[in-house]
Write a protein that holds these residues in place. Structure first.
Motif, PDB file in Angstrom:
ATOM      1  N   ILE A   1     109.309  52.104 -26.923  1.00  0.00           N
ATOM      2  CA  ILE A   1     108.082  52.321 -27.691  1.00  0.00           C
ATOM      3  C   ILE A   1     108.381  51.996 -29.145  1.00  0.00           C
ATOM      4  O   ILE A   1     109.200  52.659 -29.790  1.00  0.00           O
ATOM      5  N   LEU A   2     107.712  50.980 -29.665  1.00  0.00           N
ATOM      6  CA  LEU A   2     107.764  50.651 -31.090  1.00  0.00           C
ATOM      7  C   LEU A   2     106.461  51.152 -31.697  1.00  0.00           C
ATOM      8  O   LEU A   2     105.395  50.573 -31.466  1.00  0.00           O
ATOM      9  N   TYR A   3     106.528  52.220 -32.472  1.00  0.00           N
ATOM     10  CA  TYR A   3     105.297  52.809 -32.996  1.00  0.00           C
ATOM     11  C   TYR A   3     104.697  51.988 -34.123  1.00  0.00           C
ATOM     12  O   TYR A   3     103.478  51.989 -34.315  1.00  0.00           O
ATOM     13  N   GLY A   4     105.518  51.284 -34.869  1.00  0.00           N
ATOM     14  CA  GLY A   4     105.015  50.434 -35.939  1.00  0.00           C
ATOM     15  C   GLY A   4     106.100  49.474 -36.376  1.00  0.00           C
ATOM     16  O   GLY A   4     107.151  49.904 -36.861  1.00  0.00           O
ATOM     17  N   CYS A   5     105.860  48.192 -36.193  1.00  0.00           N
ATOM     18  CA  CYS A   5     106.908  47.200 -36.466  1.00  0.00           C
ATOM     19  C   CYS A   5     106.940  46.744 -37.926  1.00  0.00           C
ATOM     20  O   CYS A   5     107.856  46.020 -38.315  1.00  0.00           O
TER      21      CYS A   5
ATOM     22  N   ALA B   1      92.925  59.821 -21.777  1.00  0.00           N
ATOM     23  CA  ALA B   1      93.456  59.566 -20.438  1.00  0.00           C
ATOM     24  C   ALA B   1      92.541  58.610 -19.672  1.00  0.00           C
ATOM     25  O   ALA B   1      93.010  57.800 -18.863  1.00  0.00           O
ATOM     26  N   THR B   2      91.241  58.693 -19.926  1.00  0.00           N
ATOM     27  CA  THR B   2      90.305  57.782 -19.271  1.00  0.00           C
ATOM     28  C   THR B   2      90.569  56.345 -19.680  1.00  0.00           C
ATOM     29  O   THR B   2      90.559  55.426 -18.841  1.00  0.00           O
ATOM     30  N   THR B   3      90.820  56.126 -20.978  1.00  0.00           N
ATOM     31  CA  THR B   3      91.141  54.776 -21.451  1.00  0.00           C
ATOM     32  C   THR B   3      92.413  54.266 -20.785  1.00  0.00           C
ATOM     33  O   THR B   3      92.497  53.104 -20.369  1.00  0.00           O
ATOM     34  N   VAL B   4      93.417  55.129 -20.649  1.00  0.00           N
ATOM     35  CA  VAL B   4      94.656  54.721 -19.983  1.00  0.00           C
ATOM     36  C   VAL B   4      94.394  54.341 -18.523  1.00  0.00           C
ATOM     37  O   VAL B   4      94.978  53.381 -18.007  1.00  0.00           O
ATOM     38  N   SER B   5      93.506  55.053 -17.865  1.00  0.00           N
ATOM     39  CA  SER B   5      93.225  54.735 -16.462  1.00  0.00           C
ATOM     40  C   SER B   5      92.604  53.354 -16.327  1.00  0.00           C
ATOM     41  O   SER B   5      92.899  52.618 -15.371  1.00  0.00           O
TER      42      SER B   5
ATOM     43  N   ALA C   1     101.308  60.729 -27.104  1.00  0.00           N
ATOM     44  CA  ALA C   1     100.850  61.001 -25.738  1.00  0.00           C
ATOM     45  C   ALA C   1     100.291  59.738 -25.090  1.00  0.00           C
ATOM     46  O   ALA C   1     100.515  59.479 -23.897  1.00  0.00           O
ATOM     47  N   PHE C   2      99.579  58.936 -25.867  1.00  0.00           N
ATOM     48  CA  PHE C   2      99.009  57.705 -25.331  1.00  0.00           C
ATOM     49  C   PHE C   2     100.107  56.729 -24.933  1.00  0.00           C
ATOM     50  O   PHE C   2     100.054  56.119 -23.849  1.00  0.00           O
ATOM     51  N   ALA C   3     101.124  56.575 -25.791  1.00  0.00           N
ATOM     52  CA  ALA C   3     102.238  55.684 -25.468  1.00  0.00           C
ATOM     53  C   ALA C   3     102.939  56.143 -24.196  1.00  0.00           C
ATOM     54  O   ALA C   3     103.292  55.321 -23.332  1.00  0.00           O
ATOM     55  N   HIS C   4     103.142  57.450 -24.051  1.00  0.00           N
ATOM     56  CA  HIS C   4     103.790  57.971 -22.847  1.00  0.00           C
ATOM     57  C   HIS C   4     102.933  57.705 -21.602  1.00  0.00           C
ATOM     58  O   HIS C   4     103.458  57.345 -20.541  1.00  0.00           O
ATOM     59  N   ARG C   5     101.625  57.870 -21.743  1.00  0.00           N
ATOM     60  CA  ARG C   5     100.740  57.629 -20.597  1.00  0.00           C
ATOM     61  C   ARG C   5     100.731  56.151 -20.205  1.00  0.00           C
ATOM     62  O   ARG C   5     100.604  55.823 -19.022  1.00  0.00           O
TER      63      ARG C   5
END
Length: 379
Positions: A282-286, A209-213, A249-253
């Motif tokens: 969200i494309l998790y892997g293209c 979450a810190t990285t997302v911030s 969770a990271f993609a959602h954040r």
């Protein structure tokens, strides 16, 4: 960029998986690099061309710059996306000093017109091959692309430039902002990370979450009204369909906290799941889009020769996804071809299985493409 017209709402983007224009692909272009490799598997890039020819037939060399894009060019012309973005997993350099690692991708700078032949607007460079030929190679890569008027994101002369978005203006005041970053589990070594006074890639320390911030602060610093924000992530391993709870969770954040409109994930050599969360893509892997793996055995169950052209249609006013179509492709004779017959059916079945886990339905669409439906639009 190509000529700008009045921006309709919505706006169509083009995204695809990894584009590897080094080694065998570089060798068939008009200006091949010196072919010596430093791999245990092959000692010359020419041998990758020979493998493809043994598997699929002869390739007259040199090919014209548009050759490798093959049928993708017609699909791009038909859909006319406003912005075209790729993950370029190749160093564009004459450098002959390889980084001490197992595999190195290099394209000669005089072959950059190959990228321009597809009208590419932005190359994201936060990946595990952009510094294959050292920081000298990275500097030349950045310069070669910018001289061709192709924007870059995810790597730079220092951390600030690596974190900065590519800014792709559209008509009026609307823009597409492309941020790019990579994680250690995609094979990006810590020593490649850009620093305050060191060139390199934007390498995330973790998916917390810190990285997302921190990402949210970067996005808000650059974002204006009606900007569409694309966040490119080179993350995860090469094989397997699993999406970890941490990745999800990271993609959602990124969407909830950082205001990202499109999460553009890659690193896997095959297409992975698609999720539509809060009406954001969200494309998790293209998967791979262009590579020189033709004729190489191993991991055949994942079909790394099959790929997708992703055409999301985004509401420029809200960032919401309105439509998503996928054009199935197959690498054959070192060029992109439309996937047909059994190849197309195989890919459709995989997408139905994987995307279904995230509430998306993939069906036959118009002109041989796949259509993605979600929420109330899904069956």
């Amino acid at each position: 960029m190509r000529g700008r017209r009045s921006l309709p709402t919505p706006v169509t983007l083009f995204l695809c998986g990894d584009v590897m224009l080094g080694r065998g692909l570089d060798q068939i272009l008009p200006h091949p690099s010196e072919p010596t490799l430093h791999e245990s598997y092959m000692r010359s890039a020419v041998e990758y061309v020979a493998l493809a020819e043994r598997a699929s037939g002869g390739i007259a060399r040199p090919v014209a710059f548009p050759y490798v894009w093959g049928d993708a060019l017609a699909a791009l012309e038909q859909r006319r996306p406003a912005v075209r973005i790729i993950n370029l997993e190749t160093s564009v350099t004459r450098s002959d000093r390889p980084w001490p690692k197992g595999i190195h991708y290099r394209m000669h700078p005089d072959n950059v017109p190959c990228i321009a032949a597809a009208g590419i607007d932005c190359c994201v460079l936060a990946n595990n091959h952009v510094i294959d030929w050292g920081r000298e190679g990275l500097v030349e890569t950045l310069g070669s692309l910018r001289r061709a008027r192709i924007e870059v994101a995810g790597a730079g002369a220092d951390l600030a430039s690596a974190q900065a978005p590519a800014i792709l203006p559209l008509a009026g005041e609307a823009r597409v902002l492309v941020f790019a970053a990579a994680t250690d589990d995609s094979g990006v070594p810590e020593s490649w990370a850009a620093g305050a006074d060191r060139s390199g890639v934007h390498r995330l320390p973790d998916l917390s979450a810190t990285t997302v911030s921190h990402i949210a602060a970067d996005v808000q610093r650059h974002r204006r009204s009606h900007d569409v924000v694309v966040y490119s992530l080179h993350w995860g391993g090469n094989w397997g369909y699993e999406i970890s709870p941490e990745q999800r969770a990271f993609a959602h954040r990124l969407i909830d906290t950082a205001g990202v409109d499109v999460v553009y994930g890659h690193s896997s050599h095959h297409a992975k799941a698609i999720e539509i969360y809060q009406d954001r893509l969200i494309l998790y892997g293209c998967g791979d889009f262009l590579n020189d793996y033709e004729g190489i055995s191993g991991h055949d169950e994942f079909r790394d020769d099959l790929g997708l052209m992703y055409f999301p249609v985004i509401d420029a006013a809200t960032g919401q996804l309105r439509e998503l179509s996928l054009v199935p492709t197959r690498v054959h004779r070192l060029r992109v071809n439309r996937a047909e017959g059994v190849d197309r059916r195989w890919l459709l079945a995989i997408l139905r299985r994987e995307c279904g886990r995230f509430g998306c339905e993939v069906t036959d669409g118009a002109d041989g493409a796949f259509a993605v439906r979600w929420g109330a639009h899904a069956a």
